[in-house]
Design an enzyme around this catalytic site. Structure first.
Site, short mmCIF file in Angstrom:
data_model
loop_
_atom_site.label_atom_id
_atom_site.label_comp_id
_atom_site.label_asym_id
_atom_site.label_seq_id
_atom_site.Cartn_x
_atom_site.Cartn_y
_atom_site.Cartn_z
N TYR A 234 -13.33 -4.76 -1.66
CA TYR A 234 -12.18 -3.84 -1.85
C TYR A 234 -10.87 -4.62 -1.84
CZ TYR A 234 -8.56 -0.51 -0.33
OH TYR A 234 -7.39 0.20 -0.20
N THR B 153 -2.85 -3.04 -0.17
CA THR B 153 -3.43 -2.98 1.17
C THR B 153 -3.29 -4.29 1.95
OG1 THR B 153 -5.58 -2.81 2.30
CG2 THR B 153 -5.64 -3.53 0.04
N TYR C 77 -10.06 3.04 -5.95
CA TYR C 77 -11.40 3.05 -5.36
C TYR C 77 -11.20 2.63 -3.91
CZ TYR C 77 -16.40 2.08 -4.84
OH TYR C 77 -17.71 2.08 -4.45
N THR C 78 -11.32 3.59 -2.97
CA THR C 78 -10.95 3.31 -1.56
C THR C 78 -12.14 3.28 -0.61
OG1 THR C 78 -10.50 5.67 -1.27
CG2 THR C 78 -8.60 4.27 -1.79
N ASP D 292 -9.22 10.21 -16.08
CA ASP D 292 -9.98 9.19 -15.35
C ASP D 292 -9.25 7.85 -15.51
OD1 ASP D 292 -11.74 7.33 -14.37
OD2 ASP D 292 -13.51 8.21 -15.32
N TRP E 131 -3.90 1.57 7.12
CA TRP E 131 -4.43 2.63 7.98
C TRP E 131 -3.80 3.99 7.66
CZ3 TRP E 131 -5.10 0.52 13.72
CH2 TRP E 131 -5.79 -0.70 13.68
N GLY F 89 -5.55 12.74 -3.86
CA GLY F 89 -5.82 11.87 -2.71
C GLY F 89 -4.82 12.13 -1.59
N GLN F 90 -5.00 11.44 -0.48
CA GLN F 90 -4.08 11.61 0.67
C GLN F 90 -2.64 11.36 0.24
OE1 GLN F 90 -5.16 10.25 4.78
NE2 GLN F 90 -6.08 8.57 3.62
N TYR G 47 0.20 1.00 -5.16
CA TYR G 47 -0.03 0.79 -3.73
C TYR G 47 -1.17 -0.20 -3.51
CZ TYR G 47 3.04 4.71 -3.69
OH TYR G 47 4.15 5.51 -3.91
N1 LIG Z 1 -6.58 4.92 3.03
C1 LIG Z 1 -6.14 3.82 3.61
O1 LIG Z 1 -6.30 3.60 4.81
C2 LIG Z 1 -5.37 2.79 2.80
C3 LIG Z 1 -4.97 1.60 3.43
C4 LIG Z 1 -4.25 0.67 2.68
C5 LIG Z 1 -3.94 0.93 1.36
N2 LIG Z 1 -4.36 2.07 0.77
C6 LIG Z 1 -4.02 2.29 -0.64
O2 LIG Z 1 -3.18 3.43 -0.71
C7 LIG Z 1 -3.40 4.13 -1.94
C8 LIG Z 1 -3.69 5.59 -1.66
O3 LIG Z 1 -4.84 5.68 -0.83
P1 LIG Z 1 -5.35 7.09 -0.25
O4 LIG Z 1 -5.61 6.88 1.19
O5 LIG Z 1 -4.47 8.19 -0.69
O6 LIG Z 1 -6.75 7.19 -1.00
P2 LIG Z 1 -7.70 8.44 -1.22
O7 LIG Z 1 -7.30 9.56 -0.32
O8 LIG Z 1 -9.09 7.91 -1.18
O9 LIG Z 1 -7.34 8.90 -2.70
C9 LIG Z 1 -7.66 8.12 -3.79
C10 LIG Z 1 -7.67 9.05 -4.98
O10 LIG Z 1 -7.98 8.26 -6.12
C11 LIG Z 1 -8.82 9.04 -6.93
N3 LIG Z 1 -9.60 8.22 -7.86
C12 LIG Z 1 -10.53 7.28 -7.58
N4 LIG Z 1 -11.04 6.77 -8.71
C13 LIG Z 1 -10.40 7.42 -9.73
C14 LIG Z 1 -10.49 7.36 -11.13
N5 LIG Z 1 -11.35 6.53 -11.74
N6 LIG Z 1 -9.69 8.15 -11.87
C15 LIG Z 1 -8.82 9.01 -11.28
N7 LIG Z 1 -8.70 9.12 -9.95
C16 LIG Z 1 -9.49 8.34 -9.19
C17 LIG Z 1 -9.73 9.74 -5.96
O11 LIG Z 1 -10.35 10.82 -6.61
P3 LIG Z 1 -11.82 11.29 -6.16
O12 LIG Z 1 -11.64 11.99 -4.84
O13 LIG Z 1 -12.25 12.16 -7.29
O14 LIG Z 1 -12.64 10.03 -6.04
C18 LIG Z 1 -8.73 10.16 -4.89
O15 LIG Z 1 -8.14 11.40 -5.19
C19 LIG Z 1 -4.53 3.37 -2.64
O16 LIG Z 1 -3.98 2.47 -3.55
C20 LIG Z 1 -5.21 2.61 -1.52
O17 LIG Z 1 -5.86 1.45 -1.98
C21 LIG Z 1 -5.05 3.02 1.47
#
Ligand SMILES: NC(=O)c1ccc[n+]([C@@H]2O[C@H](COP(=O)([O-])OP(=O)(O)OC[C@H]3O[C@@H](n4cnc5c(N)ncnc54)[C@H](OP(=O)(O)O)[C@@H]3O)[C@@H](O)[C@H]2O)c1
Length: 309
Positions: free
Chosen positions: A129, A105, A65-66, A40, A154, A15-16, A103
């Site tokens: 979410y 949100t 799950y994002t 998983d 964000w 992920g990011q 992490y």
């Molecule tokens: N993005 C935002 O703006 C934001 C804002 C506030 C908080 N956050 C939090 O920050 C954290 C990191 O977010 P991010 O932006 O890096 O998210 P992201 O880029 O969507 O990455 C999430 C990762 O989790 C993996 N994943 C999902 N379900 C899974 C499962 N069952 N088993 C193993 N891996 C799984 C995804 O794999 P797949 O690609 O295979 O699905 C993806 O690689 C999260 O906790 C998120 O809730 C994010």
């Protein structure tokens, strides 16, 4: 005598944030990354087996799950990954005595507060979410004292999909864009979150080596975002201006990014109007100085432009 090298397990390495954690944690020990194909998160038995075999000192969970809009019609899956699996992970961490870094949100709030939210403010999520992430936070706090939960907002970076990259793509294809101007928040780079996480884990290791970690280390919940604030509209304009300055050929100039109200862009999931989080607790507890959001937006857009050339 050399200290034994700790083991750090990163879940969701693709992920990011996971991608940046795999970089930022390297100086701290042996970093083992897993993704959905190798572990998983929703498979509690597989996760427990991995943790029991590896016996990591620290587990960093970047998987979640994002898909905020999809979660509205996929509630069970969102809760399975963001709440149930996180609870099981906390139980696995407790069995081996690992620190769990996780992490969350700003979407745990409804956005009705006039100023930045603190860690003590009452939660009230307005979408599935946010509710599932809140359930995950609560499960960790109930299962495991040795945890760090960082609420962020964000998130963007050069790796993975995000708003900044979408804006550059759209601005390359269209002469004007309409972007929401009545939601306020702070773009936060995955690199910043990962670097701050590494600093704090290093402080945890130092306390542990001194024999004080379990007694006095300030575990718990912290807000972790960049400084300042903006709107999606001003953020989009900034990204496009930086993209043009870095040599990207974009059809939409920043002045062709038009502000619209949330009501003009209906989505399945409601979003809070105020996503601002106060990071005073994190800065004062760990002696960390967070940069303004524009710093990493500028460097990330420059990097993306260089990668295109
Ligand atoms: N993005 C935002 O703006 C934001 C804002 C506030 C908080 N956050 C939090 O920050 C954290 C990191 O977010 P991010 O932006 O890096 O998210 P992201 O880029 O969507 O990455 C999430 C990762 O989790 C993996 N994943 C999902 N379900 C899974 C499962 N069952 N088993 C193993 N891996 C799984 C995804 O794999 P797949 O690609 O295979 O699905 C993806 O690689 C999260 O906790 C998120 O809730 C994010």
């Amino acid at each position: 005598m050399a200290l034994e090298s700790p083991t750090l397990l990163v879940i969701g390495q693709k992920g990011q944030l996971g991608f940046e954690l795999m970089r930022a944690l390297q100086p701290l020990g042996q970093v083992v990354g897993v993704d959905r194909s190798t572990c998983d998160l929703a498979d509690a038995a597989a996760v427990d087996n991995l943790v029991a075999t590896l016996r990591p000192d620290v587990i960093v969970n970047a998987a979640a799950y994002t898909a905020v809009d999809k979660a509205e019609s996929d509630q069970d899956k969102a809760y399975l990954v963001n709440a149930n699996a996180v609870k099981a992970l906390a139980q696995s961490a407790a069995k081996v005595g690992a620190l769990l870094v996780h992490y969350s949100t700003d979407y745990v709030f409804d956005g009705s507060k006039a100023s930045a939210y603190t860690e003590d403010d009452a939660t009230s999520p307005v979408n599935v979410y946010g509710a599932s992430k809140l359930a995950g936070e609560q499960a960790i706090a109930a299962e495991l004292r040795e945890h760090l939960i960082f609420r962020t907002t964000w998130v963007f970076g050069a790796h993975g999909g995000n708003f900044a990259k979408t804006m550059l793509k759209l601005a390359g294809a269209r002469e004007s864009l309409n972007v929401i101007a009545d939601q306020h928040g702070v773009p936060t780079s995955a690199a910043l979150i990962a670097d701050v996480s590494a600093h704090i884990v290093a402080q945890y290791f130092a306390a542990r080596n001194a024999g004080t970690a379990s007694g006095t280390f300030p575990f718990g919940l912290y807000n972790l975002t960049a400084k300042g604030e903006t709107t999606w509209h001003a953020y989009a304009s900034k990204v496009i201006a930086e993209g043009i300055a870095a040599g990207l050929e974009l059809k939409a100039a920043p002045e062709r990014v038009h502000p619209i109200p949330t009501s003009d862009y209906p989505t399945p999931a409601k979003r809070p109007h105020n996503s601002r989080l106060s990071c005073d607790k994190l800065e004062s507890t760990f002696g960390i100085r967070l940069p303004d959001w524009t710093v990493h937006v500028e460097s990330t857009v420059k990097l993306l432009a260089e990668l295109k050339q």
